[in-house]
Design an enzyme around this catalytic site. Structure first.
Site, PDB file in Angstrom:
ATOM      1  N   TRP A  18       0.839  -1.199   0.000  1.00 23.16           N
ATOM      2  CA  TRP A  18       0.000   0.000   0.000  1.00 23.16           C
ATOM      3  C   TRP A  18       0.875   1.251   0.000  1.00 23.16           C
ATOM      4  O   TRP A  18       1.886   1.276   0.682  1.00 23.16           O
ATOM      5  CB  TRP A  18      -0.919   0.019   1.241  1.00 23.16           C
ATOM      6  CG  TRP A  18      -1.913   1.132   1.153  1.00 23.16           C
ATOM      7  CD1 TRP A  18      -1.841   2.365   1.744  1.00 23.16           C
ATOM      8  CD2 TRP A  18      -3.092   1.128   0.365  1.00 23.16           C
ATOM      9  NE1 TRP A  18      -2.911   3.133   1.386  1.00 23.16           N
ATOM     10  CE2 TRP A  18      -3.704   2.392   0.538  1.00 23.16           C
ATOM     11  CE3 TRP A  18      -3.712   0.186  -0.470  1.00 23.16           C
ATOM     12  CZ2 TRP A  18      -4.895   2.735  -0.102  1.00 23.16           C
ATOM     13  CZ3 TRP A  18      -4.893   0.537  -1.091  1.00 23.16           C
ATOM     14  CH2 TRP A  18      -5.480   1.788  -0.900  1.00 23.16           C
ATOM     15  N   THR A 193      -0.725   6.069   4.535  1.00 24.79           N
ATOM     16  CA  THR A 193      -1.380   4.864   5.028  1.00 24.79           C
ATOM     17  C   THR A 193      -2.895   4.904   4.889  1.00 24.79           C
ATOM     18  O   THR A 193      -3.558   3.888   5.111  1.00 24.79           O
ATOM     19  CB  THR A 193      -1.040   4.634   6.514  1.00 24.79           C
ATOM     20  OG1 THR A 193      -1.545   5.719   7.290  1.00 24.79           O
ATOM     21  CG2 THR A 193       0.459   4.489   6.707  1.00 24.79           C
ATOM     22  N   LYS A 194      -3.464   6.055   4.534  1.00 23.00           N
ATOM     23  CA  LYS A 194      -4.917   6.196   4.484  1.00 23.00           C
ATOM     24  C   LYS A 194      -5.501   5.503   3.251  1.00 23.00           C
ATOM     25  O   LYS A 194      -4.790   5.228   2.285  1.00 23.00           O
ATOM     26  CB  LYS A 194      -5.311   7.674   4.489  1.00 23.00           C
ATOM     27  CG  LYS A 194      -4.793   8.456   5.686  1.00 23.00           C
ATOM     28  CD  LYS A 194      -5.307   7.895   7.006  1.00 23.00           C
ATOM     29  CE  LYS A 194      -5.010   8.806   8.187  1.00 23.00           C
ATOM     30  NZ  LYS A 194      -3.593   8.917   8.514  1.00 23.00           N
ATOM     31  N   ILE A 195      -6.833   5.256   3.293  1.00 19.33           N
ATOM     32  CA  ILE A 195      -7.444   4.533   2.169  1.00 19.33           C
ATOM     33  C   ILE A 195      -7.500   5.396   0.913  1.00 19.33           C
ATOM     34  O   ILE A 195      -7.623   4.867  -0.194  1.00 19.33           O
ATOM     35  CB  ILE A 195      -8.848   4.000   2.519  1.00 19.33           C
ATOM     36  CG1 ILE A 195      -9.807   5.125   2.886  1.00 19.33           C
ATOM     37  CG2 ILE A 195      -8.765   2.982   3.636  1.00 19.33           C
ATOM     38  CD1 ILE A 195     -11.239   4.662   3.084  1.00 19.33           C
TER      39      ILE A 195
END
Length: 676
Positions: A18, A193-195
């Protein structure tokens, strides 16, 4: 096999990386570079602004009329507070369970943060327990759970509410209310790290056009965009005559990446929701509590799922155990901000007087930290069997350590094997082509090998071994690649590389061969180190395939320069009395650091290879020194500071007598054991 735009775990790894990036991301980042528009305050351009495009799309997906992009989530809070008139003498209430930068942002505007405790069932908490009305409430949706904005309004009527949706971007709660549209103003972090991410960034969202104008002024040094700049104007901003601002504007490159990530969100959210439902059913059956709002969970719009460890194990032990069993990296619930190791306001003069001497008691927040673990959102993009294994690794209360599970390396091997595209470029006339192709069939690598034979000319198609997954492509000799052999092979490598779609790419010349463990040793190194470019060493062989030492540098014309280069490389440990050439990225020569690695030694991550070119104009000196496409490639790897690794194994059998060492020919060495 991952396709463009799908989750792309590192080959051989169990869990998706990610954020998801691929060739589309590279193209997106190229746009602001091509446009010349790199910042909102930069040069004028006929190209549209990625910052404006991304803000518009972000607002639409959030159900808000306006979005203003900022450099990070902390700046978004600062800007929102300024826009609401919050400053010295004011207090901002927030849950004790949150990231420390929320408090720091309040300090930055001269206000004082006050903390309210979490609830037993939710870390989001309730500001009703505060002794006095705050100047503003920072309501934060946390770990797939929703802060109750309506209750906060009822408890403190008239107090503005800043709604933080960093943990639930584009989500709706169990009642169908869109999170991010409930507060007087909303903010979100777009950190890596966020969606939804642009690496580092933030956003402030509102439905009020006047408030949006104030936000623009705060973000762009008291300016606003103008659609009709004066002809002599260098940029596209003008004074806003509203609020005194600062530079909090998101760069155009970051906005371009944000657009790339926004396009991926619907598919990611659907997959995340499906896997999370599976995970919750498995964990519930084992006696675990998965604390989540039904709407957020069902929409797949959560940053992470918080679980309460039911069997008394410390969270750090659970994290260590799960990582050992599955390779998955879980996290812990945030510690209460005033009790966390990052909370040090007394060390900064501006903040010291604003910090409370005695933090308030927050027992529920402390309990969430001491009993909770968090499963990050990207793990729910893995295949269902990965999610099932994660649930099994967490285990039933009191029995998790006793459940037999394969070790992390065993589970990683169960992932879909990577695909290696092998590229062979040939005129189709060399008798050594059969041996080269046969060496591909003998590779002992655990991967799918796909071979493409590019025939440069009209020679008949070679007899491809029946065990080889191969296709043959013919190239017309009348094309524009040119007749210079070095330029032509570089152009053909560019063409062939653009036609690959596998995880990794390797090149094999039609007069060379690979040892059986060539690809397996390279792949092992690439996966083990995460390096996008790895290479081997090579063994020089004569026309008959016998290992053959040399007594001069075989890739320069015979003469003093070839003798001198050979001596230098011997002194550097690259060449010597044996037939092994210990190629490397750089080594010290009298003229400065240099390096050489033959194309047949490389294994590339295809995503990296797509950024590189094999061809550029060469000077007369470079032509005389036979600078080839492998040297040009090496230049770019050095310039990009690519982390290159070497197996230190001579697994390429390099036949002398090819295009760049034709003076060796097929003649036997004039001195036993050496070629001259």
């Amino acid at each position: 096999m991952p396709v463009e735009g799908s989750p792309a775990p590192h080959a051989g790894a169990a869990w998706p990386e990610w954020p998801e990036t691929d060739e589309r991301s590279v193209r997106a980042l190229a746009r602001p570079l091509l446009s010349g528009r790199l910042a909102v305050s930069g040069a004028r351009s006929v190209w549209s602004s990625d910052n404006e495009r991304a803000a518009s799309e972000l607002a639409a997906l959030s159900g808000r009329a306006h979005a203003v992009l900022t450099t990070n989530g902390s700046s978004a809070i600062v800007v929102a507070l300024h826009a609401l008139g919050i400053g010295p003498g004011d207090t901002v209430a927030m849950p004790a369970t949150t990231w420390v930068s929320c408090a720091t942002a309040v300090f930055r505007v001269g206000a004082r943060p006050v903390y309210f405790d979490a609830d037993e069932d939710s870390p989001c908490g309730d500001p009703a327990g505060l002794a006095a009305a705050p100047s503003a409430v920072l309501g934060i949706h946390l770990y797939a759970q929703a802060f109750d904005v309506a209750r906060a309004r009822a408890v403190w009527p008239g107090v503005p509410i800043i709604e933080d949706v960093s943990h639930s971007q584009f989500g709706t709660d169990a009642r169908g209310r869109r999170l991010g549209g409930l507060g007087d103003i909303s903010i979100m972090s777009l950190q890596a790290t966020k969606i939804i991410t642009c690496a580092e960034g933030g956003a402030v969202l509102t439905d009020d056009p006047e408030l949006a104008a104030r936000l623009d002024s705060l973000v762009m040094d008291s300016r606003r965009r103008t659609r009709l700049p004066a002809p002599e104007a260098a940029g596209e901003l003008e004074p806003a005559f509203l609020l005194h601002g600062a530079n909090h504007a998101l760069p155009e490159t970051s906005a371009a990446l944000l657009l790339d990530q926004l396009a991926r969100f619907p598919r990611q959210a659907a997959v995340r929701a499906e896997r999370a439902a599976l995970f919750r059913s498995l964990m519930t059956a084992q006696g675990w509590e998965v604390a989540a709002d039904e709407g957020v969970l069902g929409g797949g719009t959560f940053y992470g799922l918080a679980l309460r460890v039911p069997d008394g194990r410390p969270p750090q032990d659970v994290l260590r155990d799960v990582h050992a069993r599955t390779g998955a990296a879980l996290d812990r619930v945030y510690p209460p901000v005033p009790e966390g190791p990052l909370y040090r306001p007394a060390t900064v003069k501006q903040f010291a007087a604003l910090a409370l001497d005695t933090p308030p008691p927050v027992p529920h927040s402390r309990a969430w930290h001491t009993t909770g673990v968090v499963v990050p959102h990207q793990l729910f993009l893995a295949p269902p069997e990965r999610v099932e294994r994660l649930a099994a690794a967490l285990g039933r209360p009191g029995t998790a350590r006793a459940r037999p599970l394969p070790a992390a390396e065993d589970t990683a091997s169960e992932a879909e094997p990577p695909v290696i595209d092998v590229v062979v470029i040939t005129r189709g006339t060399r008798p050594t082509l059969d041996a080269a192709l046969n060496s591909v069939t003998k590779q002992d690598v655990t991967a799918r090998i796909r071979t493409t034979v590019w025939i440069d000319g009209t020679a008949p198609a070679p007899a491809v071994p029946a065990t080889l997954d191969a296709r043959v492509v013919r190239i017309d000799r009348s094309d524009a690649a040119g007749d210079d052999p070095f330029d032509r092979i570089a152009a053909l490598r560019n063409l062939a590389a653009r036609g690959t779609t596998g995880d990794f790419v390797a090149f094999l010349d039609d007069d060379n061969e690979w040892e059986e463990d060539h690809l397996s040793s390279l792949l092992r190194l690439a996966v083990g180190t995460g390096s996008p470019a790895v290479h081997s060493w090579r063994t020089l062989v004569d026309a008959g395939g016998r290992p053959t030492p040399v007594t001069r540098f075989p890739w320069l014309p015979p003469g003093p320069d070839a003798d001198r280069r050979f001596r230098e490389l011997c002194a550097a440990g690259v060449m010597g009395e044996d037939p092994v050439v210990r190629d490397g990225l750089t080594f010290e020569l009298p003229g400065g650091p240099t390096g050489m690695i033959d194309m047949g030694e490389w294994l590339f991550d295809r995503r990296l290879l797509g950024l590189l070119a094999f061809r550029r104009p060469r000077t007369r000196r470079e032509i005389a020194e036979r600078l080839g496409e492998d040297d040009i490639l090496l230049e770019q790897l050095v310039a990009l500071d690519v982390p290159v690794r070497c197996t230190r194994r001579a697994t390429l059998r390099y036949r002398l007598g090819g295009m760049s060492s034709s003076e060796f020919g097929d003649a036997p060495p004039s001195v036993p054991g050496a070629l001259r």
